[in-house]
Design a protein around this motif. Structure first.
Motif, PDB file in Angstrom:
ATOM      1  N   GLY A 229       0.820  -1.203   0.000  1.00 29.05           N
ATOM      2  CA  GLY A 229       0.000   0.000   0.000  1.00 29.05           C
ATOM      3  C   GLY A 229       0.858   1.258   0.000  1.00 29.05           C
ATOM      4  N   VAL A 230       1.907   1.255   0.808  1.00 31.12           N
ATOM      5  CA  VAL A 230       2.800   2.401   0.880  1.00 31.12           C
ATOM      6  C   VAL A 230       3.518   2.588  -0.454  1.00 31.12           C
ATOM      7  CG1 VAL A 230       4.892   3.269   1.979  1.00 31.12           C
ATOM      8  CG2 VAL A 230       3.097   2.271   3.381  1.00 31.12           C
ATOM      9  N   ARG A 232       2.468   1.673  -3.350  1.00 26.95           N
ATOM     10  CA  ARG A 232       1.503   2.141  -4.347  1.00 26.95           C
ATOM     11  C   ARG A 232       1.360   3.654  -4.289  1.00 26.95           C
ATOM     12  NH1 ARG A 232      -3.758   3.460  -4.016  1.00 26.95           N
ATOM     13  NH2 ARG A 232      -5.079   3.194  -5.861  1.00 26.95           N
ATOM     14  N   GLU A 233       1.426   4.206  -3.079  1.00 27.64           N
ATOM     15  CA  GLU A 233       1.237   5.645  -2.972  1.00 27.64           C
ATOM     16  C   GLU A 233       2.488   6.430  -3.300  1.00 27.64           C
ATOM     17  OE1 GLU A 233      -0.966   6.766   0.549  1.00 27.64           O
ATOM     18  OE2 GLU A 233      -2.398   5.241  -0.057  1.00 27.64           O
TER      19      GLU A 233
ATOM     20  N   VAL B 250      -4.691   5.177   5.981  1.00 24.83           N
ATOM     21  CA  VAL B 250      -4.380   3.780   5.665  1.00 24.83           C
ATOM     22  C   VAL B 250      -3.846   3.659   4.235  1.00 24.83           C
ATOM     23  CG1 VAL B 250      -5.330   1.462   5.434  1.00 24.83           C
ATOM     24  CG2 VAL B 250      -6.197   2.987   7.206  1.00 24.83           C
ATOM     25  N   PRO B 251      -2.665   3.059   4.061  1.00 28.76           N
ATOM     26  CA  PRO B 251      -2.195   2.803   2.701  1.00 28.76           C
ATOM     27  C   PRO B 251      -2.991   1.636   2.124  1.00 28.76           C
ATOM     28  CG  PRO B 251      -0.442   2.439   4.348  1.00 28.76           C
ATOM     29  CD  PRO B 251      -1.735   2.532   5.067  1.00 28.76           C
ATOM     30  N   VAL B 252      -3.499   1.787   0.918  1.00 25.37           N
ATOM     31  CA  VAL B 252      -4.351   0.743   0.343  1.00 25.37           C
ATOM     32  C   VAL B 252      -3.776   0.263  -0.983  1.00 25.37           C
ATOM     33  CG1 VAL B 252      -6.415   1.641   1.454  1.00 25.37           C
ATOM     34  CG2 VAL B 252      -5.783   2.424  -0.848  1.00 25.37           C
ATOM     35  N   VAL B 253      -4.323  -0.851  -1.489  1.00 24.74           N
ATOM     36  CA  VAL B 253      -3.730  -1.434  -2.693  1.00 24.74           C
ATOM     37  C   VAL B 253      -4.679  -1.481  -3.888  1.00 24.74           C
ATOM     38  CG1 VAL B 253      -2.015  -2.800  -1.472  1.00 24.74           C
ATOM     39  CG2 VAL B 253      -4.289  -3.756  -1.885  1.00 24.74           C
ATOM     40  N   ARG B 261     -11.493   5.234   0.989  1.00 24.64           N
ATOM     41  CA  ARG B 261     -10.704   5.942   1.988  1.00 24.64           C
ATOM     42  C   ARG B 261     -10.712   7.456   1.759  1.00 24.64           C
ATOM     43  NH1 ARG B 261      -4.569   5.495   0.996  1.00 24.64           N
ATOM     44  NH2 ARG B 261      -5.303   6.728  -0.775  1.00 24.64           N
TER      45      ARG B 261
END
Lengths: 307, 276, 282
Positions: A229-230, A232-233, B250-253, B261
């Protein structure tokens, strides 16, 4: 096409970092351990690449090679090629030793332990600035440090400069480390799990800040994380690493929209979703993790001929 | 009103420290029903682990009370019966098992302490528990040394189950594990909860995990309860700014999650400016 | 001693020249002491009577290290002195270590009041210079090997209390100790089954080094006449007795002194090697 793609062609001419067929083997008392196997990757100017893998995958080993830290250890065999700009650093430690903290800088997971506990933050700025300019005066160094701290939204620069790291919060230390990493305007920043020891809200803010500052300077970044997730951002392009080998290479958009390697698919499928109940079902064994590298379209390395 | 399974009533916990007193929890009241998975959410310093410690009897509340099926839970000299009923699964799988005791010895301890089952049957019961958490029976003879993080955590789950508890406090049980292992361990925890009709107090900072498993949620910030309610309701319409801020970070995928979010991000920006 | 059998630790130990030197010296001393009756050239010389025809013989010839003033073979007496020294060290440590370890475990695990009381008591013992304490105890009682051992034991246990206390303080934070508490394990179980086994490598290492130091202290005491009495062969009193005949009969002082050096150094090197090997194994 657009002017942007012309710029991309130019940038390809000199990758900031080019790792080719890198293999690393550790000699341990229980026998040799192959930490990296034939790893090839590159970072172009102004590009943020993500290197994502689970613990023990070898992602931090890559960082240690790029920073020239691993080569100084005993009982380790490194082969292949690692170029910073046009300079080969394997087999010649002098260049990377000079470049560390200057042309190449680093941001670590735990800023509190990465910063020197026995010097004030101000002294550490001086030390780093002198790696670029050995004759810089204390006053000039502190002036630049104050500007750098303002950039990372630390509003009382003089108090911070006079502090030791234990007097700062985790989030503040992380910002100080980012300011230190950026102050010499490096060509490449290696960020190893930055902020992952911090709370989620602080981590999000830290990453946001990092993204913003780096974007403005167009610094290249190798961003290492276990958290998809990190990545990806943060990243433009992603390498997925599994047990010492790269298994998938794609732009961030490609990877998350269309993961192709069985390992990447399994990882993505295993992450609990913020928008739905239930925990994904992950079988005890999944075939295909050892499948060869899958490289998405348009991600190929710039050829040497054009360099 | 029916008697709560677990209730925390007006609990305040202060710790004495070098620089004076630290208020870890302030006037907290929550209620956990039998059979539910109650997520206790917060960041460091939120008091979520202190609450876990109070339920487990690691220390006494400064004021207020914690009740288990109506009975006040104290800390020192908690009767064995209550110790047996309330078990713990910890965050760090590396320190959860004694390196100098075999896996079997660690699991078996509960049988010996609480005189569960016939002595002769205890070895067999250890093997059954190992099977239940997905490990081969011959692991009983192994030292924790060669076990992976996920395997150790499974052993820790088996050890908790050996007590035949009613309530398990899970303190970030999967945050030290890799993604694939985390998913498998969470699945296991959910299956066990249903099979043994357990109640979980699930302490975590990972909101995606909470969304996956929790029935109810209590959000803590700096020792205070900021929000408590059904998970569905809180994820749909969080009432407090802090919850929204947590969700927004929250980091999401996936794009769907990102859309979900980012609904909370607009509100978050103002709050953050105000805090800085 | 599973920690010792761990192959990485043992490998590191074997590569460590100093540690292997220590092991060799210790092995020689221990074997000599164990098989003194077979190895010593003149076993009867361990008593009061020697070979009156060879009084004060210099090293060489029939008597490898020479004889003393009443014709007793020095090598024989050194071998038997090793036996006495090792016996003393083993008895002292066998009593001092369990006392210290139990005090340390309780002080480290129980609440602040216990830990304060027990550790202040320990500090009192530690603050008295060891030789002074030993001398005052043998001053009360009569000088003898047994009383010497009592004296040394009294000054030795606090070191184990302090070591175990520090180890226990760290151990009680470990997840498995917390888990055992929550399962409901008894205090003895937690102390002796969960915590103590994890302290053993450090304790055993310290014991190894301490064998050498106990022998040194015991020798110092008997040098001052506070330990074993004649005719028992004892390293310290042999140095003292021989000193009267310096420099003519130099061997009477020099060889016992070297014997002390060998045993102290041997156990020290061995202990250091074990500590490093245990670190590697971890």
């Amino acid at each position: 096409m657009s002017p942007a793609s012309a710029a991309t062609v130019n940038e390809r001419k000199a990758a900031v970092l080019a790792v080719r067929s890198l293999s690393v083997t550790f000699q341990s008392p229980t026998g040799p351990f192959e930490a990296l196997r034939n790893v090839t990757l590159h970072v172009r100017p102004g590009e943020k690449i993500g290197l994502v893998g689970e613990s023990g995958s070898g992602k931090s080993t890559i960082a240690r090679v790029v920073l020239g830290l691993l080569q100084e250890e005993r009982d380790v065999a490194v082969s292949g090629s690692v170029r910073l700009g046009l300079r080969e650093i394997l087999g010649d430690q002098s260049f990377i030793r000079e470049s560390r903290g200057d042309r190449v800088s680093m941001i670590f997971q735990d800023a509190v332990s990465a910063l020197n506990p026995t010097f004030t933050i101000g002294d550490q700025f001086k030390e780093v600035l002198r790696r670029r300019n050995p004759t810089i005066s204390t006053a000039a160094a502190l002036r630049r440090a104050r500007v750098a701290l303002a950039d990372v939204y630390l509003h009382e620069p003089d108090r911070v400069l006079g502090s030791y790291v234990f007097q700062l919060s985790g989030g503040m230390s992380q910002r100080v480390m980012i300011a230190l990493a950026l102050i010499n305007d490096p060509d490449l920043i290696v960020a190893d799990e930055p902020g992952s020891s911090l709370d989620v809200t602080v981590q999000a803010r830290t990453l946001h800040l990092m993204n913003d500052l780096i974007g403005r300077r167009r610094t290249s970044v190798m961003f290492i994380s276990h958290n998809l997730g990190v990545v990806r951002e943060f990243a433009d392009r992603v390498y997925v690493i599994y047990r010492g080998g790269i298994v998938e290479h794609a732009t961030t958009a490609q990877l998350f929209a269309d993961p192709r390697h069985p390992y990447t698919r399994a990882l993505l499928a295993a992450i609990p979703r913020l928008d739905q109940r239930g925990i994904p079902d992950v079988p005890e064994t999944i075939p295909g993790f050892a499948d060869p590298l899958i490289e998405h379209e348009g991600c190929e390395e710039p050829s040497l001929a054009s360099a | 009103m029916s008697e709560a399974f677990l209730s925390v009533e007006g609990v305040t916990k202060r710790f004495r420290s070098a620089g004076g007193e630290v208020i870890a929890l302030e006037d907290v009241s929550i209620r956990v029903d039998h059979g539910e998975c109650h997520a206790i959410i917060g960041e460091s310093g939120s008091g979520k682990s202190t609450l876990g410690g109070l339920i487990l009897g690691l220390f006494e509340p400064t004021s207020g009370s914690v009740r288990f099926k109506g009975e006040i839970l104290g800390a020192p000299r908690r009767p064995l019966r209550l110790k047996r009923a309330i078990q713990l699964i910890q965050q760090n799988p590396l320190s959860a098992l004694n390196p100098r005791r075999t896996v079997g010895q660690s699991i078996r301890l509960a049988f010996d302490v609480h005189a569960i089952g016939e002595k002769a049957q205890r070895g067999k019961r250890v093997a059954e528990l190992l099977g239940e958490v997905g490990l081969p029976a011959d692991y009983a003879l192994r030292s924790p040394h060669g076990l992976s993080g996920g395997e150790r955590q499974r052993v820790a789950i088996a050890r908790a189950l050996a007590c035949e508890p009613e309530l398990i406090v899970l303190d970030e049980p999967t945050s030290a594990l890799d993604v694939l292992v985390q998913a498998r361990v969470l699945q296991l925890l959910m299956r066990i909860r249903h099979q043994h009709r357990l109640t979980y107090a699930f302490i975590t900072h990972d909101l995606a995990v909470v969304r996956g498993i929790a029935d109810r949620v209590s959000v803590f910030e700096k020792g205070r309860l900021v929000e408590s309610g059904l998970a569905d309701a809180i994820f749909a319409t969080p009432q407090s700014d802090y919850t929204r801020r947590l969700l927004a970070a929250v980091p999401v995928v996936s794009d769907e999650e990102a859309r979900f979010r980012d609904r909370f991000r607009a509100a978050e920006v103002d709050a953050e400016e105000a805090e800085d | 001693m599973t920690w010792f059998a761990d192959s990485p630790g043992w490998r590191a130990f074997r590569r460590d020249t100093m540690a292997m030197t220590g092991l060799t010296l210790v092995a020689l001393v221990v074997l000599a002491a164990l098989f003194a009756d077979w190895i010593a050239p003149y076993p009867s010389h361990a008593g009061p009577i020697g070979d009156f025809g060879a009084m004060g013989a210099p090293p060489g010839g029939r008597f490898l290290l020479g004889t003393d003033t009443i014709g007793r073979d020095l090598l024989t007496r050194l071998i038997y002195a090793y036996r006495l020294s090792l016996e003393m060290a083993i008895v002292v440590l066998a009593i001092a270590t369990p006392i210290g370890v139990v005090v340390g475990l309780l002080a480290g695990y129980l609440g602040p009041a216990w830990s304060y009381g027990l550790m202040r008591l320990t500090d009192v013992f530690l603050s008295i210079p060891p030789l002074v304490l030993a001398m005052s105890i043998t001053g009360f009682l009569e000088p003898s090997a047994i009383h010497g051992m009592i004296a040394i034991t009294a000054m030795w246990w606090p070191w184990y209390a302090r070591l175990t206390y520090n180890l226990t303080r760290a151990e009680r934070q470990e997840g498995y100790v917390v888990a055992a508490e929550i399962v409901g394990a008894s205090l003895p179980h937690i102390l002796f089954r969960e915590i103590l086994p994890n302290c053993m490598p450090s304790i055993l290492t310290k014991m190894t080094v301490d064998v050498g130091f106990v022998i040194l202290i015991a020798s110092s005491m008997s040098f001052l006449g506070l330990g074993a009495q004649a005719p028992t062969p004892d390293l310290g009193s042999m140095v003292a007795d021989g000193a009267k005949y310096m420099p003519d009969a130099w061997w009477l002082t020099v060889f016992p002194a070297i014997a002390i050096l060998i045993v102290v150094m041997g156990f020290n090197l061995l202990g250091d090697g074990l500590r490093e090997a245990a670190d590697v194994a971890r």
